[in-house]
Design an enzyme around this catalytic site. Structure first.
Site, PDB file in Angstrom:
ATOM      1  N   HIS A  41       0.851  -1.191   0.000  1.00 59.43           N
ATOM      2  CA  HIS A  41       0.000   0.000   0.000  1.00 59.43           C
ATOM      3  C   HIS A  41       0.887   1.242   0.000  1.00 59.43           C
ATOM      4  O   HIS A  41       1.788   1.373   0.836  1.00 59.43           O
ATOM      5  CB  HIS A  41      -0.907   0.020   1.239  1.00 59.43           C
TER       6      HIS A  41
ATOM      7  N   CYS B 258      43.930  44.516 -27.684  1.00 56.90           N
ATOM      8  CA  CYS B 258      44.079  44.903 -26.275  1.00 56.90           C
ATOM      9  C   CYS B 258      45.451  44.552 -25.703  1.00 56.90           C
ATOM     10  O   CYS B 258      45.947  45.235 -24.814  1.00 56.90           O
ATOM     11  CB  CYS B 258      42.977  44.273 -25.437  1.00 56.90           C
TER      12      CYS B 258
ATOM     13  N   ASP C 275      -7.812  -1.959   4.085  1.00 59.08           N
ATOM     14  CA  ASP C 275      -6.426  -1.544   4.396  1.00 59.08           C
ATOM     15  C   ASP C 275      -6.203  -1.392   5.898  1.00 59.08           C
ATOM     16  O   ASP C 275      -5.494  -0.497   6.354  1.00 59.08           O
ATOM     17  CB  ASP C 275      -6.077  -0.222   3.699  1.00 59.08           C
TER      18      ASP C 275
END
Length: 927
Positions: free
Chosen positions: A120, A732, A156
């Site tokens: 379950h 650069c 259950d």
């Protein structure tokens, strides 16, 4: 399907087991019981659905076990005698019920020696009933779990044999709980329970009624109806509780973007999937959708459907099923979307036939292009099976929602192939642009802003006029971003980072997209290089090799890093008697802004953006106002590569408006800038004042190149020229000052002048050209002023120093000598093809290093000498981020690049670049 491990404890006794149930879950339990040595003496399951046999029946038959299939075990509340006799004939010691939808009579439950155990999916006694996983989520439980109990009369309530609990987060769904915990752990727990029974150690713990609940089964349509009067958290829990099946449902009035159709009395059934609590800082904008019972209309926006509950809590819905057809929520009003048609390769055609076989094996019917997976009888377990089969077949990671969204065979294999290709779809790229016949080819590029995956005009209506530096003609006008355009782009990037597709894909999938983008750049490299030439004056052959070639290498390099970014575990002192574990995580920063210069438009974009995206960020990028065209062409390729909307946004514009807005924006968390030191200082102040953005700056330079008398003079002359004249001096790391040892000074100058005279100046698109025009007129004028000041201060001009007598911004390669340390030329950067030469004596190494370091810049440096000791001393003592020994300009995508002092801080390229776009989180756990 998650892997299932065999329990460690072997049973001391082998049991005869009857399995009563169905599904893949039952089939996996069958496998474990067989492996543990138990004998499955019979399988009792449901009838076939058409030609489809239940997986439990299939595996039992394959193993030669008796299989019994019943529609029901009872008639009018009484067991069917023939069914009972069938069951008794297998003479089982125990019944195992792994997943059973039928009511099993007590005559069967109590018949075996050890009776029956049942699985379950909840922590009993909470959530008794057939819909326990759903109710775990609907009730907002923070813990989920499973129970193996001794079967009773179907309520259950039987004694508990074994339980397992797991965390349940606010984002979990039925599928996520099942796949993470309830499926793999449930299978193992059932097998373990049988072993406990076999070993005589199985407990029987009576269930308490304290905290017990019996929740109704969610089978009937009325139980799926959404009550919009409830609070936002309850709505979120209800929707995710029904996320897998059947879906939380509501009925709405027919409506369009303009509102509800009051003349139509029909209703539309809408089911909601993929709910998440909305925690984003921004307000969603979009079309309104009226939902009955809500005070505020829902908003259909780019990331789904935003619902504001009556208590103010907001949730976002990803998917809707409208009258039975699943769609992305953002597409609710888009009824005429283009169907994606694929041109399949031979390998992909073979893949389609393999997928057809998988569908046929699951559905047991012939598969046509329009065969619908669910209409043919498939259920939720078949979805799980299909995902796993495709993963095993082709290593394609699909999600359950991919099947729910693409239910026909053709839709399914299309989405699978698109995912395998690294994209979730294709779309036509629409923009206002320019098409030119140039360089013996047609080139086409956008002239609009690129925001959230679309090309749009600026809301200010302002444009930038772009000039071809070769002939001073107007190329075109492009849109210029306003402050509000920046805000729109940043918010799109934030959406993409927080809730968009980019936030959901794995690091490896991210890398695949970047690889695909690099491949598209490779396919368009001639076009990109041509655009770079006409827009920035770059020599075409150099643009092809460096501007574009290194850009492609950069994207591929960082694409490979995507799934290799990782943290570490750190040993720390334990909090005795407990223990501690400390780990670090590398996480993306968020929305990043990039501002790039005009000297290498595409390469500077790539150096920064590739690392930024590899780390998982999103980006808003402002290219240089004078040459944004390759960035705009790049944005077109991003769409074609399948980069999700909002991840990359490109905004041409001025520095004072667009750039400043990015530096000031509170949602930008990182800014990367390459440009002048003066502007870098302004940006740094703005980032500090606005929200303490993380900043990386690559700024000005005055890089020294020291040439000793023992050098290879021919190589030194060749590299010395390249150090200054490469890319017209717009570099650069250009050598801003050459120190030449006095004994070779005159010969060095003679050779340099002689070779400089041979440089071919001309049209950058001509294959024989070595030196093209300067980027723009203002820069050329600055170079003329630079030379004039040098002459006034007493430096000796030995070559050049003038504009070339022809149309275009052409400037002669220039050589100055007799430059002393106090002169303007010795201190300031020209950023052009101007060689500055000073003498030095190698008798005093300390002195030349002092002179080389006597600058506020520290970007790069170089030395030419055959003396390795001298070279290493120079490399150790020079204060620059990059040192070249007997070479120059040798950069590589794997080597970090960045400067010291007023040349900035932070790195581009190499592994270190990733750290500029990552944050480190430290997590400490006590256990």
């Amino acid at each position: 399907m998650p892997p299932v491990a065999v329990p460690d404890e072997a049973p001391k006794k082998k049991l005869r087991v009857a399995i009563i149930g169905q599904s893949t879950f039952g089939a996996e339990v069958f496998k474990l019981l067989q492996r543990d040595g138990h004998e499955v003496v019979g399988v009792f399951t449901v009838l076939d659905k058409g030609n489809r046999e239940d997986p439990l029946a299939t595996i039992a038959a394959q193993n030669g076990k008796p299989v019994f299939k019943y529609k029901t075990w009872r008639i009018k509340g009484k067991v069917i005698p023939e069914v009972l006799e069938d069951y008794k004939s297998v003479n089982a010691d125990i019944n195992v019920l792994p997943f059973c939808t039928q009511f099993i009579p007590m005559e069967v439950i109590l018949y075996p020696k050890y009776q029956s155990i049942c699985y379950h999916p909840s922590i009993l006694p909470r959530h008794r009933g057939a819909s326990s996983i759903n109710w775990t989520l609907i009730e907002g439980d923070t813990t989920c779990g499973l129970t193996i109990f001794w079967a009773d009369d179907g309520l259950d309530t039987g004694p508990i044999l074994l339980q397992r609990s797991f965390p349940c987060t606010i984002d979990d769904t039925v599928d996520s709980l099942y796949n993470k915990y309830l499926y793999p752990e449930g299978i193992k727990s059932l097998a373990e329970s049988v072993n406990l029974v076999a070993n005589g150690t199985a407990p029987r713990i009576a269930q308490t009624e304290e905290g017990a609940t019996y929740d109704p089964a969610l089978f009937k349509a009325e139980t799926h109806q959404i009550d919009w009067s409830k609070g936002g958290m309850a709505l979120h829990n209800f929707i995710r509780g029904l996320d897998s099946s059947p879906g939380a449902t509501t009925f709405i009035k027919p409506q369009t973007k303009d509102g509800v159709d009051e003349n139509n009395d029909s209703t539309i059934e809408v089911k909601f999937f993929g709910s998440s609590l909305w925690e984003a800082e921004y307000e969603a904008e979009g079309d309104k959708l009226i939902l009955p019972g809500l005070n505020k209309p829902a908003v259909i926006h780019e990331a789904g459907l935003l619902i504001t509950a009556n208590d103010g809590v907001r949730l976002n819905i990803q998917r809707l099923k409208v009258n039975g057809k699943m769609i992305n929520a953002q597409n609710f009003f888009k009824t005429n979307e283009n169907k994606v048609c694929l041109d399949l390769s031979a390998e992909e055609k073979r893949f389609v036939e393999s997928v057809r076989d998988v569908w046929k094996a699951i559905l047991r019917v012939d598969i046509e292009s329009d065969t619908d997976f669910f209409s043919s009888g498939a259920g939720s377990m078949d979805v799980v099976r299909l995902v796993e089969e495709i993963k095993d077949l082709a290593n394609i990671e699909l999600q359950n929602e991919d099947i729910y969204m693409n239910t026909t065979f053709e839709e399914f294999y299309t989405i699978a192939i698109l995912k395998a290709r690294g994209a979730v779809g294709t779309k036509e790229v629409v923009y206002e642009g320019v098409e030119l016949e140039v360089n013996k080819m047609k080139v086409k590029f956008p002239t609009q802003l690129f925001i959230n995956g679309e090309f749009i005009n600026s809301d200010s209506g302002k444009t930038l006029t772009l000039i071809n530096p070769t002939d001073e003609s107007v190329i075109c006008k492009v849109q210029s971003a306003s402050k509000s355009d920046v805000d729109r782009a940043v918010k799109a990037a934030q959406k993409a980072f927080e809730v968009g597709e980019w936030s959901k894909i794995s690091a490896r999938e991210r890398g695949n997209l970047l690889f695909k983008l690099a491949d598209l750049m490779e396919q368009h490299k001639e076009e990109l290089a041509t655009i770079e030439s006409i827009d920035s004056g770059a020599v075409y052959t150099l643009a092809l090799k460096t501007h574009v070639g290194m850009s492609i290498e950069t994207w591929r390099y960082f694409a490979g890093w995507c799934d290799k970014i990782q943290g570490a575990t750190i040993p720390i002192n334990h909090a005795r008697p407990n223990r501690n574990l400390t780990l670090t995580k590398k996480e993306p920063i968020g929305v990043c802004a990039l501002i790039t210069p005009w000297n290498y438009p595409l390469m500077m974009l790539s150096w920064k953006m590739a690392a930024c995206l590899a780390a998982g960020n999103t980006v808003v990028m402002k290219p240089a106002a004078v040459c944004p065209l390759t960035a705009l062409k790049f944005s077109e390729l991003c769409v074609r590569a399948g980069i999700p909307p909002g991840v990359i946004n490109i905004l041409p514009g001025s520095g004072t408006v667009c750039g400043q807005a990015l530096a000031d924006h509170p949602l930008v968390r990182k800014l990367g800038f390459t440009g002048s030191t003066e502007i870098g200082q302004t940006i740094m102040k703005s980032c500090a004042v606005s929200n303490m953005k993380k900043v990386s700056l690559e700024l000005g330079g005055k890089s020294p190149l020291v040439i000793f008398e023992d050098c290879d003079l021919e190589k030194a002359v060749r590299n010395g020229m390249a150090s200054v004249f490469f890319n017209k001096g717009e570099n650069c790391i250009a050598a801003g000052r050459l120190f030449v040892e006095e004994r070779i000074h005159d010969e060095f100058i003679r050779r340099v002048v002689e070779e400089t005279k041979k440089i071919t100046i001309g049209d950058p698109l001509h294959r024989g050209t070595a030196h093209g025009p300067q980027n723009h007129k203002a820069h050329m004028d600055k170079l003329l002023e630079f030379c004039e000041r040098g002459i006034k201060e007493g430096a000796r001009l030995v070559f050049g120093g003038k504009r070339v007598d022809r149309p275009g911004f052409f400037f002669q390669p220039t050589i100055f000598t007799d430059v002393t340390d106090e002169m303007f030329l010795a201190k300031e950067e020209s950023f052009g093809p101007i060689m500055i030469i000073s003498k030095f004596s190698s008798k005093n190494l300390d002195e030349v290093i002092r002179r080389a370091n006597n600058t506020e810049y520290g970007l790069a440096s170089g030395v030419f000498t055959r003396d390795i000791t001298r070279a290493l001393q120079f490399a150790e003592r020079i204060d620059a981020g990059t040192v070249f020994v007997n070479t120059y300009n040798k950069t590589d995508v794997a080597a970090p690049f960045g400067g010291f002092k007023q040349s900035g801080f932070g790195k581009d390229l190499g592994q270190e670049a990733l750290n500029e776009y990552l944050k480190t989180k430290c997590v400490t756990i006590e256990y």
